[in-house]
Design a protein around this motif. Structure first.
Motif, PDB file in Angstrom:
ATOM      1  N   ARG A 186       0.829  -1.210   0.000  1.00 50.45           N
ATOM      2  CA  ARG A 186       0.000   0.000   0.000  1.00 50.45           C
ATOM      3  C   ARG A 186       0.865   1.263   0.000  1.00 50.45           C
ATOM      4  NH1 ARG A 186      -0.876  -3.544   3.142  1.00 50.45           N
ATOM      5  NH2 ARG A 186      -0.278  -2.445   5.024  1.00 50.45           N
ATOM      6  N   ARG A 187       1.969   1.200  -0.736  1.00 47.04           N
ATOM      7  CA  ARG A 187       2.893   2.327  -0.840  1.00 47.04           C
ATOM      8  C   ARG A 187       2.752   2.977  -2.210  1.00 47.04           C
ATOM      9  NH1 ARG A 187       8.280  -0.835   1.083  1.00 47.04           N
ATOM     10  NH2 ARG A 187       7.775  -1.847  -0.903  1.00 47.04           N
ATOM     11  N   PHE A 188       2.592   4.298  -2.206  1.00 47.95           N
ATOM     12  CA  PHE A 188       2.418   5.078  -3.431  1.00 47.95           C
ATOM     13  C   PHE A 188       3.788   5.413  -4.009  1.00 47.95           C
ATOM     14  CE2 PHE A 188       1.849   8.774  -6.054  1.00 47.95           C
ATOM     15  CZ  PHE A 188       0.568   8.660  -6.581  1.00 47.95           C
ATOM     16  N   ASN A 189       3.969   5.124  -5.310  1.00 43.87           N
ATOM     17  CA  ASN A 189       5.230   5.376  -5.996  1.00 43.87           C
ATOM     18  C   ASN A 189       4.991   6.246  -7.221  1.00 43.87           C
ATOM     19  OD1 ASN A 189       6.901   3.275  -4.423  1.00 43.87           O
ATOM     20  ND2 ASN A 189       5.190   2.059  -5.224  1.00 43.87           N
ATOM     21  N   PHE A 190       5.875   7.216  -7.441  1.00 45.33           N
ATOM     22  CA  PHE A 190       5.779   8.157  -8.554  1.00 45.33           C
ATOM     23  C   PHE A 190       6.975   7.952  -9.474  1.00 45.33           C
ATOM     24  CE2 PHE A 190       6.611  12.204 -10.645  1.00 45.33           C
ATOM     25  CZ  PHE A 190       5.342  12.650 -10.997  1.00 45.33           C
ATOM     26  N   TYR A 191       6.718   7.891 -10.805  1.00 46.93           N
ATOM     27  CA  TYR A 191       7.780   7.594 -11.762  1.00 46.93           C
ATOM     28  C   TYR A 191       7.750   8.555 -12.947  1.00 46.93           C
ATOM     29  CZ  TYR A 191       7.578   3.053  -9.375  1.00 46.93           C
ATOM     30  OH  TYR A 191       7.557   2.052  -8.447  1.00 46.93           O
ATOM     31  N   LYS A 192       8.930   8.942 -13.408  1.00 48.67           N
ATOM     32  CA  LYS A 192       9.048   9.692 -14.667  1.00 48.67           C
ATOM     33  C   LYS A 192       8.757   8.787 -15.849  1.00 48.67           C
ATOM     34  CE  LYS A 192      13.234  11.046 -13.757  1.00 48.67           C
ATOM     35  NZ  LYS A 192      14.582  11.667 -13.898  1.00 48.67           N
ATOM     36  N   SER A 193       9.156   7.542 -15.756  1.00 49.86           N
ATOM     37  CA  SER A 193       8.895   6.564 -16.806  1.00 49.86           C
ATOM     38  C   SER A 193       8.566   5.232 -16.144  1.00 49.86           C
ATOM     39  CB  SER A 193      10.100   6.424 -17.742  1.00 49.86           C
ATOM     40  OG  SER A 193      11.241   5.987 -17.024  1.00 49.86           O
ATOM     41  N   LEU A 194       7.845   4.397 -16.869  1.00 54.43           N
ATOM     42  CA  LEU A 194       7.410   3.133 -16.289  1.00 54.43           C
ATOM     43  C   LEU A 194       7.292   2.092 -17.395  1.00 54.43           C
ATOM     44  CD1 LEU A 194       6.422   1.779 -13.628  1.00 54.43           C
ATOM     45  CD2 LEU A 194       4.097   2.347 -14.354  1.00 54.43           C
ATOM     46  N   GLY A 195       7.723   0.895 -17.116  1.00 53.33           N
ATOM     47  CA  GLY A 195       7.585  -0.198 -18.069  1.00 53.33           C
ATOM     48  C   GLY A 195       8.923  -0.771 -18.495  1.00 53.33           C
ATOM     49  N   GLU A 196       8.929  -2.066 -18.756  1.00 50.36           N
ATOM     50  CA  GLU A 196      10.129  -2.770 -19.182  1.00 50.36           C
ATOM     51  C   GLU A 196       9.959  -3.304 -20.596  1.00 50.36           C
ATOM     52  OE1 GLU A 196      11.290  -5.777 -16.419  1.00 50.36           O
ATOM     53  OE2 GLU A 196      10.789  -4.557 -14.659  1.00 50.36           O
ATOM     54  N   ASN A 197      11.087  -3.533 -21.262  1.00 47.23           N
ATOM     55  CA  ASN A 197      11.074  -4.134 -22.592  1.00 47.23           C
ATOM     56  C   ASN A 197      10.944  -5.644 -22.438  1.00 47.23           C
ATOM     57  OD1 ASN A 197      11.635  -5.213 -25.101  1.00 47.23           O
ATOM     58  ND2 ASN A 197      13.201  -3.705 -25.592  1.00 47.23           N
ATOM     59  N   LYS A 198       9.779  -6.164 -22.808  1.00 52.09           N
ATOM     60  CA  LYS A 198       9.542  -7.605 -22.758  1.00 52.09           C
ATOM     61  C   LYS A 198       9.082  -8.094 -24.130  1.00 52.09           C
ATOM     62  CE  LYS A 198       8.619  -7.624 -17.805  1.00 52.09           C
ATOM     63  NZ  LYS A 198       7.670  -7.943 -16.716  1.00 52.09           N
ATOM     64  N   ASN A 199       9.811  -7.679 -25.149  1.00 51.89           N
ATOM     65  CA  ASN A 199       9.455  -8.019 -26.527  1.00 51.89           C
ATOM     66  C   ASN A 199       9.610  -9.507 -26.831  1.00 51.89           C
ATOM     67  OD1 ASN A 199       8.624  -5.480 -27.613  1.00 51.89           O
ATOM     68  ND2 ASN A 199      10.756  -4.808 -27.558  1.00 51.89           N
ATOM     69  N   TYR A 200      10.188 -10.278 -25.904  1.00 51.59           N
ATOM     70  CA  TYR A 200      10.259 -11.727 -26.100  1.00 51.59           C
ATOM     71  C   TYR A 200       8.884 -12.368 -25.923  1.00 51.59           C
ATOM     72  CZ  TYR A 200      11.236 -10.823 -21.131  1.00 51.59           C
ATOM     73  OH  TYR A 200      11.218 -10.329 -19.846  1.00 51.59           O
ATOM     74  N   TYR A 201       7.922 -11.631 -25.361  1.00 56.42           N
ATOM     75  CA  TYR A 201       6.543 -12.101 -25.335  1.00 56.42           C
ATOM     76  C   TYR A 201       5.837 -11.578 -26.590  1.00 56.42           C
ATOM     77  CZ  TYR A 201       7.179 -13.504 -20.477  1.00 56.42           C
ATOM     78  OH  TYR A 201       7.618 -14.111 -19.329  1.00 56.42           O
ATOM     79  N   GLU A 202       5.322 -12.512 -27.394  1.00 57.19           N
ATOM     80  CA  GLU A 202       4.742 -12.150 -28.678  1.00 57.19           C
ATOM     81  C   GLU A 202       3.260 -12.497 -28.755  1.00 57.19           C
ATOM     82  OE1 GLU A 202       7.476 -12.087 -32.492  1.00 57.19           O
ATOM     83  OE2 GLU A 202       7.436 -14.105 -31.615  1.00 57.19           O
ATOM     84  N   ILE A 203       2.501 -11.577 -29.321  1.00 62.26           N
ATOM     85  CA  ILE A 203       1.134 -11.861 -29.746  1.00 62.26           C
ATOM     86  C   ILE A 203       1.184 -12.086 -31.250  1.00 62.26           C
ATOM     87  CG2 ILE A 203      -1.194 -10.924 -29.997  1.00 62.26           C
ATOM     88  CD1 ILE A 203      -0.778  -9.362 -27.452  1.00 62.26           C
ATOM     89  N   THR A 204       0.758 -13.266 -31.671  1.00 60.31           N
ATOM     90  CA  THR A 204       0.833 -13.633 -33.087  1.00 60.31           C
ATOM     91  C   THR A 204      -0.520 -14.146 -33.566  1.00 60.31           C
ATOM     92  OG1 THR A 204       1.433 -15.950 -32.748  1.00 60.31           O
ATOM     93  CG2 THR A 204       3.229 -14.335 -32.665  1.00 60.31           C
ATOM     94  N   ASP A 205      -0.594 -14.430 -34.854  1.00 52.91           N
ATOM     95  CA  ASP A 205      -1.824 -15.000 -35.421  1.00 52.91           C
ATOM     96  C   ASP A 205      -2.155 -16.359 -34.808  1.00 52.91           C
ATOM     97  OD1 ASP A 205      -2.124 -12.835 -37.178  1.00 52.91           O
ATOM     98  OD2 ASP A 205      -0.800 -13.758 -38.655  1.00 52.91           O
ATOM     99  N   TYR A 206      -1.164 -17.002 -34.185  1.00 51.79           N
ATOM    100  CA  TYR A 206      -1.352 -18.359 -33.670  1.00 51.79           C
ATOM    101  C   TYR A 206      -1.886 -18.386 -32.236  1.00 51.79           C
ATOM    102  CZ  TYR A 206       1.449 -19.309 -37.780  1.00 51.79           C
ATOM    103  OH  TYR A 206       1.912 -19.353 -39.075  1.00 51.79           O
ATOM    104  N   ASN A 207      -1.698 -17.316 -31.455  1.00 47.16           N
ATOM    105  CA  ASN A 207      -2.244 -17.342 -30.092  1.00 47.16           C
ATOM    106  C   ASN A 207      -3.377 -16.327 -29.890  1.00 47.16           C
ATOM    107  OD1 ASN A 207      -0.757 -14.978 -30.030  1.00 47.16           O
ATOM    108  ND2 ASN A 207       0.647 -15.623 -28.401  1.00 47.16           N
TER     109      ASN A 207
END
Length: 364
Positions: A186-207
Motif C-alpha cells: 500500500r505504498r504510493f510510488n511516482f515515476y518519470k517513466s514506467l515499463g520494461e522491454n519484454k518483446n520476447y513475449y509475442e502476440i501472433t496470429d497463432y495465439n
C-alpha cells in the motif's frame, strides 16, 4: 502442470483473517495509471463454515501456486459483496480506490477569504506526496508515500478544500506525463517513466483468439499546441492586484509536413502560475498528440509462451501478425485476466477508449 489459486483476506488495517480456497469466476484487471478491479463468486456456506463475512474495505490478495512457487497476482480492497442465490458475488477495487472520496477539509480561509491553499514551486511528485501526507495526518487513507522518481518540472498549484484527492492526483499525473503505482504494501510510488522491454513475449496470429482490432486514427493528431493563461494576485502592500499573462507555443515540423497543420489549445490547468511549467506542459501535450492514435484490443490464450503473469501495464511486448502485416513493439495499457477460461483481454498502443459513466440520480 498443477496450478492453484487462492485468496488471502485481511481486515481494513491489514490484519490477517484467513485464506480462501473455494471460489469461482475469478477475473481481474490491471491498468496503467488507474485503479483496476477484480470479481469472483464464493459460496455462502463456505464463508459461514469459516465464520467469515466479506465486508466493504477488507484487504484481499490473489495468489497463484505453480511448480510449488507462490506468486501474488492482484491486490486491493473488497468493494461490493452482494448475495446471489447460494453465492456472494464480490467486486474488489485496487488500493488506489482508498484515495478516492477524500477532501482537503484541513484547508483554512486564506487572505482572500477563500477555502484554498497555494503550493509554490513544487515538483509534481513532491506535490502529490505532500497532499497524500497532509490528508493522512487528518485521517489515514491507508496509502503511504514511498518511492519518488520525480521530474525537474516545477509548478505552483491551488488546492480547494472540496477538491478530491484522487482526482487531483490524476490531474497532476496527466499534466506531468508521469506514472504512479501502489504496491502490495500500500505504498504510493511516482515515476518519470514506467515499463520494461519484454518483446520476447509475442502476440501472433497463432495465439490470438477470435476477432481483434488494430486501429490507427489520424483524425486526432494535433501538431501545433498553444496556451494562454491570465490571472491576478493580491500582493500585500499594493492597492491593485498584480496581473500576469502567460503564453506558450510548440509545434512539430515533421508531423506538420506529414499530416498538415492541426492546431489545438492546450488543456492547461488554470492553477499554473509559472512560465516554465506552462512551457513544459505544452511540450508534453505536443509529444502526446503529434502522432496518430494507435489502439489494439485482442484476446490471447495464457501459456508459457505468452505469460501474462510476468507482464505489467506499461511494459512493451511484440505484436506480430502476418495477416495484418504488423510487426512492432507495442505498449501494454490494460489487461483483464479470466482464470476460468485461461485467457487475457489486452489493450495495447497509446490510447484507451472508455465509455462515459452513467449519471446516478439519488432520491430521498
Amino acid at each position: 502442470m498443477d496450478i492453484k489459486y487462492y485468496f488471502k483476506l485481511y481486515t481494513k488495517d491489514h490484519d490477517f483473517i484467513d485464506e480462501l480456497y473455494i471460489f469461482s469466476g475469478v477475473e481481474y484487471t490491471k491498468t496503467l495509471n488507474g485503479i483496476g478491479n477484480m470479481t469472483f463468486n464464493i459460496p455462502i456456506n463456505y464463508l459461514s463454515q469459516k465464520e467469515i463475512e466479506l465486508c466493504l474495505g477488507q484487504h484481499i490478495e490473489l495468489y497463484m501456486i505453480k511448480d510449488h512457487k507462490e506468486q501474488l497476482l492482484w491486490y486491493g480492497v473488497v468493494n461490493s459483496p452482494a448475495p446471489s442465490q447460494n453465492d456472494i458475488n464480490c467486486t474488489c477495487l485496487g488500493y488506489a480506490s482508498l484515495l478516492q472520496n477524500r477532501n482537503f477539509t484541513y484547508i483554512e480561509l486564506d487572505s482572500e477569504n477563500e477555502w484554498k491553499k497555494t503550493y509554490y514551486s513544487k515538483t509534481y511528485g513532491n506535490l502529490i506526496f505532500t497532499l497524500i501526507n497532509e490528508i493522512n495526518k487528518v485521517h489515514p487513507t491507508g496509502i503511504y508515500t514511498y518511492s519518488n522518481q520525480d521530474t525537474n518540472l516545477v509548478t505552483d498549484r491551488v488546492i480547494n478544500w472540496d477538491d478530491d484527492l484522487y482526482e487531483k492526483i490524476q490531474e497532476f499525473i496527466e499534466d506531468s506525463n508521469c506514472y504512479f503505482t501502489i504496491d502490495e504494501n500500500r505504498r504510493f510510488n511516482f515515476y518519470k517513466s514506467l515499463g520494461e522491454n519484454k518483446n520476447y513475449y509475442e502476440i501472433t496470429d497463432y495465439n490470438i483468439l477470435g476477432n481483434w482490432d488494430y486501429t490507427i486514427d489520424q483524425t486526432q493528431i494535433y501538431n501545433v499546441i498553444n496556451a494562454r493563461i491570465f490571472f491576478e494576485e493580491t500582493i500585500e502592500g499594493q492597492d491593485e492586484p498584480v496581473q500576469t499573462i502567460l503564453t506558450s507555443h510548440a509545434e512539430d515540423i515533421n508531423s506538420i509536413n506529414m499530416y498538415g497543420r492541426r492546431e489545438k489549445v492546450c488543456d492547461s490547468s488554470s492553477d499554473i502560475k509559472l512560465q516554465e511549467t506552462l512551457d513544459a506542459q505544452v511540450a508534453e501535450e505536443l509529444e502526446t498528440y503529434k502522432d496518430p492514435l494507435v489502439s489494439c484490443n485482442v484476446k490471447v490464450g495464457i501459456s508459457d509462451v505468452f505469460n501474462i503473469f510476468d507482464i505489467e501495464p506499461g511494459d512493451y511486448i511484440t505484436l506480430n501478425s502476418i495477416e495484418k502485416q504488423i510487426n512492432q513493439s507495442i505498449r501494454v495499457l490494460e489487461y483483464t485476466v479470466n482464470l476460468t477460461d485461461n485467457i487475457v483481454s489486452i489493450s495495447l498502443g497509446n490510447s484507451i477508449f472508455r465509455e462515459v459513466m452513467p449519471k446516478i440520480y439519488r432520491f430521498k
